[in-house]
Design an enzyme around this catalytic site. Structure first.
Site, PDB file in Angstrom:
ATOM      1  N   HIS A  43     -15.985  -4.919   7.126  1.00  0.00           N
ATOM      2  CA  HIS A  43     -15.198  -5.066   5.899  1.00  0.00           C
ATOM      3  C   HIS A  43     -15.680  -6.203   5.003  1.00  0.00           C
ATOM      4  O   HIS A  43     -14.998  -6.600   4.075  1.00  0.00           O
ATOM      5  CB  HIS A  43     -13.709  -5.210   6.217  1.00  0.00           C
ATOM      6  CG  HIS A  43     -13.215  -4.098   7.102  1.00  0.00           C
ATOM      7  ND1 HIS A  43     -13.305  -2.781   6.721  1.00  0.00           N
ATOM      8  CD2 HIS A  43     -12.690  -4.102   8.339  1.00  0.00           C
ATOM      9  CE1 HIS A  43     -12.834  -2.026   7.697  1.00  0.00           C
ATOM     10  NE2 HIS A  43     -12.463  -2.796   8.695  1.00  0.00           N
TER      11      HIS A  43
ATOM     12  N   ARG B 211      -7.546  -7.849  -9.579  1.00  0.00           N
ATOM     13  CA  ARG B 211      -8.273  -9.095  -9.873  1.00  0.00           C
ATOM     14  C   ARG B 211      -9.688  -8.763 -10.339  1.00  0.00           C
ATOM     15  O   ARG B 211     -10.118  -7.609 -10.296  1.00  0.00           O
ATOM     16  CB  ARG B 211      -8.386  -9.919  -8.590  1.00  0.00           C
ATOM     17  CG  ARG B 211      -9.137  -9.151  -7.505  1.00  0.00           C
ATOM     18  CD  ARG B 211      -9.568  -9.997  -6.325  1.00  0.00           C
ATOM     19  NE  ARG B 211     -10.493  -9.271  -5.471  1.00  0.00           N
ATOM     20  CZ  ARG B 211     -10.159  -8.396  -4.535  1.00  0.00           C
ATOM     21  NH1 ARG B 211      -8.895  -8.127  -4.311  1.00  0.00           N
ATOM     22  NH2 ARG B 211     -11.080  -7.768  -3.820  1.00  0.00           N
TER      23      ARG B 211
ATOM     24  N   GLU C 228      -2.499   7.798   7.686  1.00  0.00           N
ATOM     25  CA  GLU C 228      -3.386   8.623   6.860  1.00  0.00           C
ATOM     26  C   GLU C 228      -4.338   9.394   7.752  1.00  0.00           C
ATOM     27  O   GLU C 228      -4.734   8.902   8.813  1.00  0.00           O
ATOM     28  CB  GLU C 228      -4.255   7.721   5.958  1.00  0.00           C
ATOM     29  CG  GLU C 228      -3.574   7.248   4.692  1.00  0.00           C
ATOM     30  CD  GLU C 228      -4.498   6.396   3.831  1.00  0.00           C
ATOM     31  OE1 GLU C 228      -4.039   5.912   2.806  1.00  0.00           O
ATOM     32  OE2 GLU C 228      -5.677   6.217   4.197  1.00  0.00           O
TER      33      GLU C 228
ATOM     34  N   LYS D  90       0.820  -1.219   0.000  1.00  0.00           N
ATOM     35  CA  LYS D  90       0.000   0.000   0.000  1.00  0.00           C
ATOM     36  C   LYS D  90       0.855   1.271   0.000  1.00  0.00           C
ATOM     37  O   LYS D  90       0.418   2.301  -0.519  1.00  0.00           O
ATOM     38  CB  LYS D  90      -0.969   0.005   1.187  1.00  0.00           C
ATOM     39  CG  LYS D  90      -1.816  -1.265   1.330  1.00  0.00           C
ATOM     40  CD  LYS D  90      -2.606  -1.612   0.080  1.00  0.00           C
ATOM     41  CE  LYS D  90      -3.122  -3.039   0.139  1.00  0.00           C
ATOM     42  NZ  LYS D  90      -3.601  -3.584  -1.124  1.00  0.00           N
TER      43      LYS D  90
HETATM   44  C1  MV4 Z   1      -9.862   4.531   5.792  1.00  0.00           C
HETATM   45  C2  MV4 Z   1     -11.048   5.037   6.361  1.00  0.00           C
HETATM   46  C3  MV4 Z   1     -11.049   6.353   6.742  1.00  0.00           C
HETATM   47  N1  MV4 Z   1      -9.959   7.107   6.560  1.00  0.00           N
HETATM   48  N2  MV4 Z   1      -8.799   5.325   5.634  1.00  0.00           N
HETATM   49  C4  MV4 Z   1     -11.218  -0.021   5.571  1.00  0.00           C
HETATM   50  C5  MV4 Z   1     -10.743  -1.112   4.712  1.00  0.00           C
HETATM   51  C6  MV4 Z   1      -9.482  -0.632   4.105  1.00  0.00           C
HETATM   52  N3  MV4 Z   1      -9.415  -1.037   2.742  1.00  0.00           N
HETATM   53  C7  MV4 Z   1      -9.502   0.842   4.268  1.00  0.00           C
HETATM   54  N4  MV4 Z   1     -10.570   1.158   5.152  1.00  0.00           N
HETATM   55  C8  MV4 Z   1     -10.784   2.429   5.559  1.00  0.00           C
HETATM   56  N5  MV4 Z   1      -9.755   3.258   5.389  1.00  0.00           N
HETATM   57  C9  MV4 Z   1      -8.856   6.580   6.020  1.00  0.00           C
HETATM   58  N6  MV4 Z   1      -7.786   7.341   5.860  1.00  0.00           N
HETATM   59  C10 MV4 Z   1     -12.120   4.186   6.505  1.00  0.00           C
HETATM   60  C11 MV4 Z   1     -11.998   2.871   6.110  1.00  0.00           C
HETATM   61  C12 MV4 Z   1     -13.163   2.069   6.315  1.00  0.00           C
HETATM   62  C13 MV4 Z   1     -13.861   1.548   5.233  1.00  0.00           C
HETATM   63  C14 MV4 Z   1     -13.445   1.715   3.921  1.00  0.00           C
HETATM   64  C15 MV4 Z   1     -14.146   1.199   2.873  1.00  0.00           C
HETATM   65  C16 MV4 Z   1     -15.303   0.470   3.120  1.00  0.00           C
HETATM   66  C17 MV4 Z   1     -15.717   0.272   4.388  1.00  0.00           C
HETATM   67  C18 MV4 Z   1     -15.012   0.796   5.466  1.00  0.00           C
HETATM   68  C19 MV4 Z   1     -15.466   0.588   6.758  1.00  0.00           C
HETATM   69  C20 MV4 Z   1     -14.773   1.105   7.804  1.00  0.00           C
HETATM   70  C21 MV4 Z   1     -13.601   1.839   7.590  1.00  0.00           C
END
Ligand code: MV4
Length: 501
Positions: free
Chosen positions: A237, A294, A202, A118
């Protein structure tokens, strides 16, 4: 251009069947692999050939690279489609395929490595001018450095594992006092889960939308996007519902984010089908989150509104064909929604509900598609993902698609195992969902209505299901797979033939 003739599908369940369906349409032979727990799985029956690759645990079968390569050679497969999960984002596997002269249907091992890391992905996107969430440039080397970064970007922040993704190795930090322990916790979680303890920071985006763009690229430098998918309805998630178009999207934002997605793919010389994930905040600022290298679970909604078979395009790209369409040829027609059906009990903390499927009646009719793999009498193995089916509907408008999804969920009857169908029906009746007013916190915010067990459900449900089972029994349908449930004698023969006309 090297024409592919025979594809080994290194996967199981609904996605293995999904890929094989396109193989049949393209007149390609398909080779299934299966674990000892999957001898009776439908993907084994659907394929032209099937080979057992090991014991039930994935590590001994669907992740067994040596064995899978051996089967590919033995069967004369000239390509491997990895589906999603398992080896789909494993760069060693993609590289090994290349070394063995087998086409890996996916991007290069280099891109898989780069996007799997990442921090590298963030760097590549920053260099390409794609907005990323404000945060560290690279890895956080010390806890002091973490504190310094937080001084400049402000709290709250997220500590994320570079090798993570999908929520693993992530920590939310709201107070400065938590920083040191959060960095340590994220590091140790990442170390044990991925063998890599690099972390980055972040700014935390409060209540974002998860919106992703599907992209397709050929080997000749042509890249297009196939618009967005709104994936914010998820629980811990695990996505539950996806739709396209996103209710949040404006034509201007779509155009801008679509262009960013294409630029992102071009910046890493991407080939094949891929997904650029973004977080979008309430002011419609968007930030690159991750790239998935993918085919995704939710690809059918994109197929439905664009009319493009994404698996076919993956195969064509792997063969080295040029894309047959440009960006201007693509349109989003109508609205598509996918509901994921999990064999889980929403009223019992989403416990997996393995067991034998007694009766299943799958919805049909205008605008309905199901991608599933279970049948009557099938015993769902405990070893793999509990998702047993995807229900995809299309409507001219979002309202029509929601109404159609309600109708299709009503028609979907599964007995023997608990499923998420009831909860999905509650979402389709939720006023915030109907208004398109939701973000990644939708499930938590609407818990009360969505998780009600028994009380608010129609008390006639049990009666209806009982009557429905009786009806199905009378139909005596699917005799081939329900031997043990069908009466030995056919009722049909006892009814004298009467010509009513
Ligand atoms: C975040 C975020 C808020 N701010 N990054 C969750 C899974 C991972 N792929 C990244 N995720 C998140 N990253 C920042 N800087 C909130 C999430 C997140 C989230 C993202 C996508 C779909 C569902 C989620 C549920 C909770 C938190």
């Amino acid at each position: 251009m090297k024409k592919i003739k025979k594809i080994l599908i290194a996967n199981r369940g609904e996605i293995a069947i999904r890929v094989m369906r396109t193989c049949r349409e393209l007149d390609l032979e398909s080779v299934a692999i299966y674990s000892e727990a999957d001898r009776t799985s439908l993907h084994v029956r659907y394929a032209h050939e099937a080979y057992c690759v090991g014991k039930a645990p994935s590590s001994e079968s669907y992740l067994n690279i040596d064995k899978i390569i051996e089967v590919a050679k033995q069967s004369g497969a000239d390509a491997i489609h990895p589906g999603y999960g398992f080896l789909s984002e494993n760069a060693d596997f993609a590289r090994r395929c290349g070394e063995e002269g087998i086409v890996f249907i996916g991007p290069s091992p280099e891109v898989i490595v780069q996007m799997g890391d990442k921090i590298q992905a963030r760097e590549a996107m920053t260099a390409a001018g794609i907005p990323v969430v404000p945060g560290t440039d690279g890895e956080i080397k010390s806890e002091d450095e973490a504190l310094e970064v937080i001084k400049s970007i402000g709290l709250p922040v997220m500590i994320k594992a570079s090798a993570g993704g999908g929520g693993k190795g992530m920590r939310l930090v709201k107070n400065e006092s938590e920083v040191v322990s959060a960095v340590r916790a994220a590091r140790s979680e990442a170390k044990s889960a991925f063998g890599d303890d690099a972390v980055y920071i972040e700014k935390y985006i409060t209540s974002p939308h998860h919106i992703e763009f599907q992209i397709l690229a050929d080997q000749h430098g042509n890249t297009v996007h196939l618009f967005e998918r709104e994936c914010s309805v998820q629980r811990r998630h695990q996505k539950m519902i996806e739709e396209t178009p996103s209710p949040l999207m404006t034509p201007e934002l779509r155009d801008e984010m679509g262009k960013a997605a294409v630029e992102a793919a071009k910046a890493v010389n991407y080939v094949g089908a891929g997904t650029i994930e973004f977080l979008v905040d309430n002011d419609l600022n968007y930030y690159f989150l991750e790239m998935n290298t993918r085919l995704q679970v939710e690809h059918p909604i994109t197929e439905r509104v664009t009319g493009i078979d994404l698996v076919k395009q993956q195969i064509y790209a792997a063969e080295g064909r040029e894309l047959e369409f440009g960006q201007d040829d693509l349109r989003q027609r109508g609205h598509a929604i996918e509901c994921r059906i999990y064999a889980e009990d929403p009223d019992n903390n989403f416990m997996p509900s393995a067991g034998k499927v007694y009766k299943i009646s799958t919805p049909l009719g205008l605008g309905v598609r199901t991608d599933g793999y279970v049948y009557e009498g099938y015993e769902i193995p405990i070893y793999y993902d509990p998702m047993i089916s995807k229900l995809i509907v299309w409507g001219k408008t979002r309202d029509e698609a929601i109404a159609r999804m309600r109708r299709a969920l009503y028609e979907y009857k599964i007995t023997g195992v608990k499923t998420s169908i009831k909860m999905l029906e509650r979402v389709m009746n939720n006023e915030n969902f109907i208004a398109g007013n939701y973000d990644t916190h939708f499930i938590e915010k609407n818990q009360e209505q969505l998780l009600s067990n028994g009380m608010k459900d129609n008390p006639e449900d049990m009666v209806i299901i009982a009557a429905f089972i009786d009806y199905l029994d009378k139909l005596g349908s699917n005799a081939a797979v329900t031997k043990e449930f069908v009466p030995a004698q056919s009722r049909w023969r006892k009814i004298p033939y009467v010509n009513h006309f």
